[in-house]
Motif scaffolding. Structure first.
Motif, PDB file in Angstrom:
ATOM      1  N   THR A  29       0.810  -1.231   0.000  1.00  0.00           N
ATOM      2  CA  THR A  29       0.000   0.000   0.000  1.00  0.00           C
ATOM      3  C   THR A  29       0.838   1.274   0.000  1.00  0.00           C
ATOM      4  N   ALA A  30       2.152   1.149  -0.058  1.00  0.00           N
ATOM      5  CA  ALA A  30       3.050   2.298   0.128  1.00  0.00           C
ATOM      6  C   ALA A  30       2.784   3.471  -0.812  1.00  0.00           C
ATOM      7  N   GLU A  31       2.382   3.213  -2.027  1.00  0.00           N
ATOM      8  CA  GLU A  31       2.221   4.288  -3.001  1.00  0.00           C
ATOM      9  C   GLU A  31       0.768   4.702  -3.224  1.00  0.00           C
ATOM     10  N   ILE A  32      -0.124   4.217  -2.388  1.00  0.00           N
ATOM     11  CA  ILE A  32      -1.545   4.551  -2.541  1.00  0.00           C
ATOM     12  C   ILE A  32      -1.819   5.883  -1.842  1.00  0.00           C
ATOM     13  N   PRO A  33      -2.306   6.873  -2.580  1.00  0.00           N
ATOM     14  CA  PRO A  33      -2.567   8.180  -1.976  1.00  0.00           C
ATOM     15  C   PRO A  33      -3.777   8.141  -1.041  1.00  0.00           C
ATOM     16  N   ASN A  34      -3.729   8.960  -0.007  1.00  0.00           N
ATOM     17  CA  ASN A  34      -4.841   9.144   0.927  1.00  0.00           C
ATOM     18  C   ASN A  34      -5.298   7.859   1.614  1.00  0.00           C
ATOM     19  N   ARG A  35      -4.402   6.921   1.801  1.00  0.00           N
ATOM     20  CA  ARG A  35      -4.776   5.657   2.434  1.00  0.00           C
ATOM     21  C   ARG A  35      -4.809   5.809   3.952  1.00  0.00           C
ATOM     22  N   THR A  36      -5.530   4.935   4.613  1.00  0.00           N
ATOM     23  CA  THR A  36      -5.620   4.928   6.074  1.00  0.00           C
ATOM     24  C   THR A  36      -5.156   3.603   6.661  1.00  0.00           C
ATOM     25  N   LEU A  37      -4.688   2.697   5.805  1.00  0.00           N
ATOM     26  CA  LEU A  37      -4.316   1.350   6.217  1.00  0.00           C
ATOM     27  C   LEU A  37      -2.970   0.968   5.621  1.00  0.00           C
ATOM     28  N   GLU A  38      -2.142   0.326   6.420  1.00  0.00           N
ATOM     29  CA  GLU A  38      -0.895  -0.265   5.927  1.00  0.00           C
ATOM     30  C   GLU A  38      -1.148  -1.750   5.743  1.00  0.00           C
ATOM     31  N   PHE A  39      -0.737  -2.294   4.596  1.00  0.00           N
ATOM     32  CA  PHE A  39      -0.925  -3.708   4.282  1.00  0.00           C
ATOM     33  C   PHE A  39       0.343  -4.165   3.598  1.00  0.00           C
ATOM     34  N   ARG A  40       1.082  -5.046   4.264  1.00  0.00           N
ATOM     35  CA  ARG A  40       2.381  -5.485   3.749  1.00  0.00           C
ATOM     36  C   ARG A  40       2.479  -7.002   3.771  1.00  0.00           C
ATOM     37  N   GLU A 104       6.549 -16.553   5.694  1.00  0.00           N
ATOM     38  CA  GLU A 104       5.833 -15.630   4.811  1.00  0.00           C
ATOM     39  C   GLU A 104       4.586 -15.149   5.539  1.00  0.00           C
ATOM     40  N   MET A 105       4.422 -13.828   5.642  1.00  0.00           N
ATOM     41  CA  MET A 105       3.322 -13.306   6.435  1.00  0.00           C
ATOM     42  C   MET A 105       2.801 -11.982   5.902  1.00  0.00           C
ATOM     43  N   ILE A 106       1.596 -11.652   6.326  1.00  0.00           N
ATOM     44  CA  ILE A 106       0.967 -10.365   6.055  1.00  0.00           C
ATOM     45  C   ILE A 106       0.992  -9.572   7.359  1.00  0.00           C
ATOM     46  N   ILE A 107       1.327  -8.296   7.254  1.00  0.00           N
ATOM     47  CA  ILE A 107       1.297  -7.379   8.392  1.00  0.00           C
ATOM     48  C   ILE A 107       0.371  -6.238   8.011  1.00  0.00           C
ATOM     49  N   SER A 108      -0.569  -5.927   8.881  1.00  0.00           N
ATOM     50  CA  SER A 108      -1.517  -4.855   8.586  1.00  0.00           C
ATOM     51  C   SER A 108      -1.814  -4.064   9.850  1.00  0.00           C
ATOM     52  N   TYR A 109      -1.971  -2.751   9.656  1.00  0.00           N
ATOM     53  CA  TYR A 109      -2.311  -1.868  10.769  1.00  0.00           C
ATOM     54  C   TYR A 109      -2.850  -0.555  10.226  1.00  0.00           C
ATOM     55  N   PRO A 110      -3.623   0.170  11.047  1.00  0.00           N
ATOM     56  CA  PRO A 110      -4.139   1.469  10.610  1.00  0.00           C
ATOM     57  C   PRO A 110      -3.034   2.514  10.694  1.00  0.00           C
ATOM     58  N   LEU A 111      -3.093   3.470   9.797  1.00  0.00           N
ATOM     59  CA  LEU A 111      -2.159   4.596   9.846  1.00  0.00           C
ATOM     60  C   LEU A 111      -2.717   5.684  10.751  1.00  0.00           C
ATOM     61  N   ALA A 112      -1.864   6.530  11.229  1.00  0.00           N
ATOM     62  CA  ALA A 112      -2.305   7.663  12.046  1.00  0.00           C
ATOM     63  C   ALA A 112      -3.220   8.542  11.204  1.00  0.00           C
ATOM     64  N   ASN A 113      -4.111   9.233  11.870  1.00  0.00           N
ATOM     65  CA  ASN A 113      -4.999  10.155  11.149  1.00  0.00           C
ATOM     66  C   ASN A 113      -4.180  11.154  10.351  1.00  0.00           C
ATOM     67  N   ARG A 114      -4.602  11.380   9.136  1.00  0.00           N
ATOM     68  CA  ARG A 114      -3.856  12.289   8.252  1.00  0.00           C
ATOM     69  C   ARG A 114      -4.571  13.585   8.096  1.00  0.00           C
TER      70      ARG A 114
END
Length: 114
Positions: A29-40, A104-114
């Motif tokens: 999700t690194a290059e997605i504009p205006n995102r609120t979630l990290e998904f790696r 091999e794993m997925i890591i996900s978390y919400p980003l701080a309010n922008r």
């Protein structure tokens, strides 16, 4: 809608939070504009670990393949394919690869309010 091709995001790098071995990172999700979630997606190579770090958000580790040991504060638990660890804000967390195959794993978390 934005479509991301996993292979386009592939990077070989030292693990975060201590550089304890090498990993393959997919910051999907690194290059997605205006995102609120990290998904790696991250693959921990044999012997590597994401070192202990405090989190300021809830976080999820979901195992796709391989074996690992996740820790949160004073607790440690083994994880395998199809297992998930839900980690809480304010905890010191990390995970290490164990066994013969990469973790091999997925890591996900919400980003701080922008």
């Amino acid at each position: 809608m934005i479509i991301i091709v996993e292979e386009d995001m592939r990077r070989e790098e030292a693990t975060p939070h201590g550089k304890i071995g090498m990993s393959t990172a997919f910051r999907l999700t690194a290059e997605i504009p205006n995102r609120t979630l990290e998904f790696r997606k991250r693959i921990l190579h044999p012997g590597s670990a994401i070192g202990a770090h405090l989190i300021d958000h809830d976080e999820v580790y979901y195992v796709i393949s391989g074996e690992g040991e996740v820790f949160s504060n004073e607790q440690a638990q083994s994880l395998g394919p199809g297992m998930m660890a839900y980690l809480y804000r304010g905890d010191a967390v990390g995970i290490r690869q164990i066994g013969d195959t990469p973790l091999e794993m997925i890591i996900s978390y919400p980003l701080a309010n922008r």
